[in-house]
Design an enzyme around this catalytic site. Structure first.
Site, PDB file in Angstrom:
ATOM      1  N   SER A  42       1.040  -1.565  -0.265  1.00  0.00           N
ATOM      2  CA  SER A  42      -0.318   0.078  -0.160  1.00  0.00           C
ATOM      3  C   SER A  42       0.624   1.412   0.125  1.00  0.00           C
ATOM      4  CB  SER A  42      -0.592  -0.180   1.027  1.00  0.00           C
ATOM      5  OG  SER A  42      -1.525  -0.975   1.476  1.00  0.00           O
ATOM      6  N   MET A 171      14.807  -0.967   1.351  1.00  0.00           N
ATOM      7  CA  MET A 171      15.967  -1.253   1.179  1.00  0.00           C
ATOM      8  C   MET A 171      16.467  -0.497   1.611  1.00  0.00           C
ATOM      9  SD  MET A 171      17.318  -3.591  -0.775  1.00  0.00           S
ATOM     10  CE  MET A 171      19.075  -2.952  -1.297  1.00  0.00           C
ATOM     11  N   SER A 478     -34.091 -39.006  10.314  1.00  0.00           N
ATOM     12  CA  SER A 478     -34.914 -40.772   9.752  1.00  0.00           C
ATOM     13  C   SER A 478     -35.913 -41.333  11.007  1.00  0.00           C
ATOM     14  CB  SER A 478     -33.406 -41.453  10.469  1.00  0.00           C
ATOM     15  OG  SER A 478     -33.309 -42.555  10.668  1.00  0.00           O
ATOM     16  N   LYS A 482     -41.218 -40.790   6.117  1.00  0.00           N
ATOM     17  CA  LYS A 482     -40.715 -41.277   4.627  1.00  0.00           C
ATOM     18  C   LYS A 482     -41.322 -41.721   4.354  1.00  0.00           C
ATOM     19  CE  LYS A 482     -36.796 -39.894   4.752  1.00  0.00           C
ATOM     20  NZ  LYS A 482     -36.420 -40.126   6.450  1.00  0.00           N
ATOM     21  N   SER A 550     -32.276 -37.035   2.322  1.00  0.00           N
ATOM     22  CA  SER A 550     -31.384 -36.273   1.395  1.00  0.00           C
ATOM     23  C   SER A 550     -30.972 -35.283   2.038  1.00  0.00           C
ATOM     24  CB  SER A 550     -32.662 -36.197   0.195  1.00  0.00           C
ATOM     25  OG  SER A 550     -33.699 -35.941   0.208  1.00  0.00           O
TER      26      SER A 550
END
Length: 639
Positions: A42, A171, A478, A482, A550
């Site tokens: 910067s 430097m 689970s 379903k 899913s």
């Protein structure tokens, strides 16, 4: 008005017009500054803006005040404050976001991107490098070559930047030692050669003091090369190469203001075009001839790389957003399977098999990434870029993997054409940009596999069964019910003489998916396969019922995208975790709680409930039969 005064104003006006004309036709160089934290990027850009007199007086006054406030003593100015615009950047003294700045000299215009050095902001650095012609890699003379120096150098080379400047900065803090400079350049040379960087320009500088920025410094009499500004003004850019390449124009949009005009607007990525040129539209492959080139100021006699224009064609051809207009005798490739290098930019790791949006030029498709062939070790001090075994890619990782898209896209290898070879990956749920990639080549199997036309289509199959194909996608925890509800729905459909098939999660894992486990990657692959099977069954005219946890929204959306509009029905079996766990018909929750069953949804693996399901049933308040009846009522008429 007197004659002399008028004459003076006329001369000034002529001078201004000449200056503006000369400025307009200057070449443009885009470059980035990169490297490790606190290497002075910067500060260097601030110095370039200051020395090129691109700072207004009020900005300079504010800069001097800010410099005093943050602790700079005397008359010295903290040039980094010109670029670090975010409050967090000024407070911490670091760069976070990519800051773009414009400046100009007598010979050239410049756009410079100040890229952050922190590893966590590597994604921002990739953004800045993607459009750069030159990379200015800074090294703190006190610290030498660091990990981020190697990482950024590798990324710059990977992203196709061939002009590299190695600026050994600060430097003044090593007493302008030539030995230190030579040591750093030698170390970097070995690394650069190992990753394929053929050449670079090294120079000793001090962004803070201004050594070798605009004029050669008396503090480094041993350095006889160009100053930084001299090099930036004279280095060759790739614009000439793009102009000499065949025509490539990704279509941004179809310009149709009235029935008498139909043009195709876009940015010419490479090559040139003029009326009468033969073109080919991809992926359709249709050919035509350019009728006219329409621009803001009127029709053009020709246009070339870097110009945004609207092309009209002599023929009515299939061309829309995402198409590519190319030279008829030198078209790019079209494929749906590729090998690519991928830079992963998200905190959440790559999930092989998951569907992501892939954006390449103006094309947007669904893409899945296979398990990486390998990850590239860019932090190897030897610079060899060793290949590491990898099953995924984490934040900032770079790997090589196969990419498959849901339909063919127009592309060229990235090393030939950035516009048609570079892509980004977007998470479908969060819309976050999660990865960037460079295409290498299409896979041979993609070139050898073609769709075989058939005489009997999905409409014929559906008509024969007198029903509309559907995929009824049951999702939930689970134990939510379903499978029981799906079975009850299929019974009712069967009594209604509907042609159905039920795909159950457990049953499928006995055959088709018996090779898959329950990791996130395996769960994704499990759903991908089921989605493909369900699609084939729907093509056969069936009503397909699927009962799978899913757990991830992205995969459910992936299956929805496979099917025609209205044929995917997401049914959320909304059962709270505590209720599903209390049922625990198979004893799976107990095993998961005891640590005997890993990656179990709801315990140590997440479930993402649907946000806008088509149907919701609650098995706490209703029985499976009542839920099935409610679903049938929602689906009627089934046709």
């Amino acid at each position: 008005m007197s004659g002399p005064a008028y004459r003076t104003e006329a001369i000034v006006a002529e001078d201004i017009d000449a200056y503006l004309d000369a400025h307009q036709h200057k070449t443009m160089l885009r470059f980035i500054t990169c490297g490790s934290v606190d290497d002075g990027k910067s500060t260097l850009i601030g110095r370039l803006l200051y020395d090129s007199k691109m700072i207004f007086e009020d900005q300079l006054a504010a800069l001097e005040n800010d410099s005093k406030r943050v602790g700079t003593q005397g008359q010295d100015i903290d040039f980094a404050l010109l670029v670090d615009g975010l409050a967090a950047e000024r407070e911490q003294g670091i760069t976070i976001d990519v800051a773009y700045r414009f400046f100009a000299t007598e010979k050239r215009k410049f756009i410079v991107a100040d890229c952050p050095g922190h590893e966590q902001y590597t994604r921002n650095m990739v953004t800045g490098a993607s459009t750069a012609d030159l990379a200015l890699i800074l090294i703190d003379a006190r610290k030498g070559v660091l990990v981020q120096t190697r990482r950024h150098s590798y990324l710059c080379h990977l992203l196709g930047i061939r002009n590299i400047v190695l600026a050994v900065n600060k430097m003044d803090l090593v007493a302008y030692s030539r030995d230190e400079f030579d040591r750093i350049v030698t170390e970097y040379s070995h690394f650069a050669k190992s990753i394929g960087i053929e050449s670079f320009t090294a120079m000793p500088i001090s962004g803070f003091k201004g050594d070798n920025i605009t004029a050669l410094s008396t503090n480094t009499p041993w350095y006889t090369g160009p100053t930084l500004v001299e090099h930036l003004e004279t280095v060759e850019v790739d614009s000439a190469r793009h102009a000499e390449s065949p025509l490539r124009m990704p279509v941004q949009w179809v310009n149709r203001p009235n029935l008498d005009f139909r043009g195709f607007a876009g940015l010419i990525a490479s090559g040139s075009v003029k009326p009468g040129d033969a073109i080919r539209v991809l992926p359709s492959g249709k050919t035509s001839t350019v009728k006219s080139i329409v621009a803001f100021g009127g029709d053009l006699e020709s246009a070339q790389a870097g110009q945004s224009v609207t092309l009209t064609l002599e023929d009515e051809v299939d061309c829309s957003r995402g198409s590519v207009i190319a030279a008829a005798d030198a078209p790019p490739e079209v494929s749906d399977q590729f090998e690519a290098t991928i830079v992963w930019l998200d905190d959440e790791a790559l999930l092989p098999g998951r569907g992501y949006w892939l954006k390449l030029a103006t094309q947007t498709v669904t893409a899945t990434i296979a398990e990486p062939k390998y990850e590239i070790n860019v932090n190897d001090p030897s610079g060899a870029g060793a290949h590491l075994a990898a099953s995924t890619l984490d934040l900032n990782a770079i790997g090589v993997a196969e990419v498959t898209t849901d339909r063919p896209i127009v592309f060229e290898p990235y090393e030939q054409n950035r516009a048609l070879g570079g892509f980004i990956l977007i998470d479908k749920v969060s819309n976050r940009t999660v990865g960037a990639g460079m295409l290498h080549f299409s896979l041979r199997r993609a070139q050898n596999v073609h769709w075989q036309a058939t005489s009997v289509g999905r409409e014929d199959h559906a008509a024969l069964k007198n029903q509309k194909p559907l995929v009824l996608w049951f999702t939930g925890l689970s134990g939510s019910g379903k499978s029981t509800i799906a079975d009850a729905v299929e019974k009712r459909l069967n009594l209604m003489n509907r042609h159905t098939f039920l795909l159950d999660g457990d049953n499928v894992r006995h055959g088709l998916n018996k090779d898959l486990g329950f990791t996130e990657a395996d769960r994704i692959e499990n759903i991908r396969r089921i989605g493909e099977v369900a699609k084939l069954m729907a093509d056969a005219g069936l009503i397909v019922l699927t009962a799978f946890i899913s757990p991830f929204r992205a995969e459910r959306q992936m299956v929805r995208d496979m099917l025609p509009e209205g044929e995917f029905v997401e049914i959320f079996v909304d059962t709270p975790l505590e209720v599903a766990e209390a049922r625990d018909v198979k004893g799976l929750y107990r095993k998961a709680r005891e640590g005997k069953l890993k990656n179990f949804t709801g315990i140590d693996s997440p479930y993402e409930p649907p946000e806008n399901p088509d149907i919701v049933v609650n098995t706490v308040e209703t029985s499976p039969d009542e839920a099935a009846e409610a679903i049938i009522r929602k689906l009627l008429p089934l046709r």
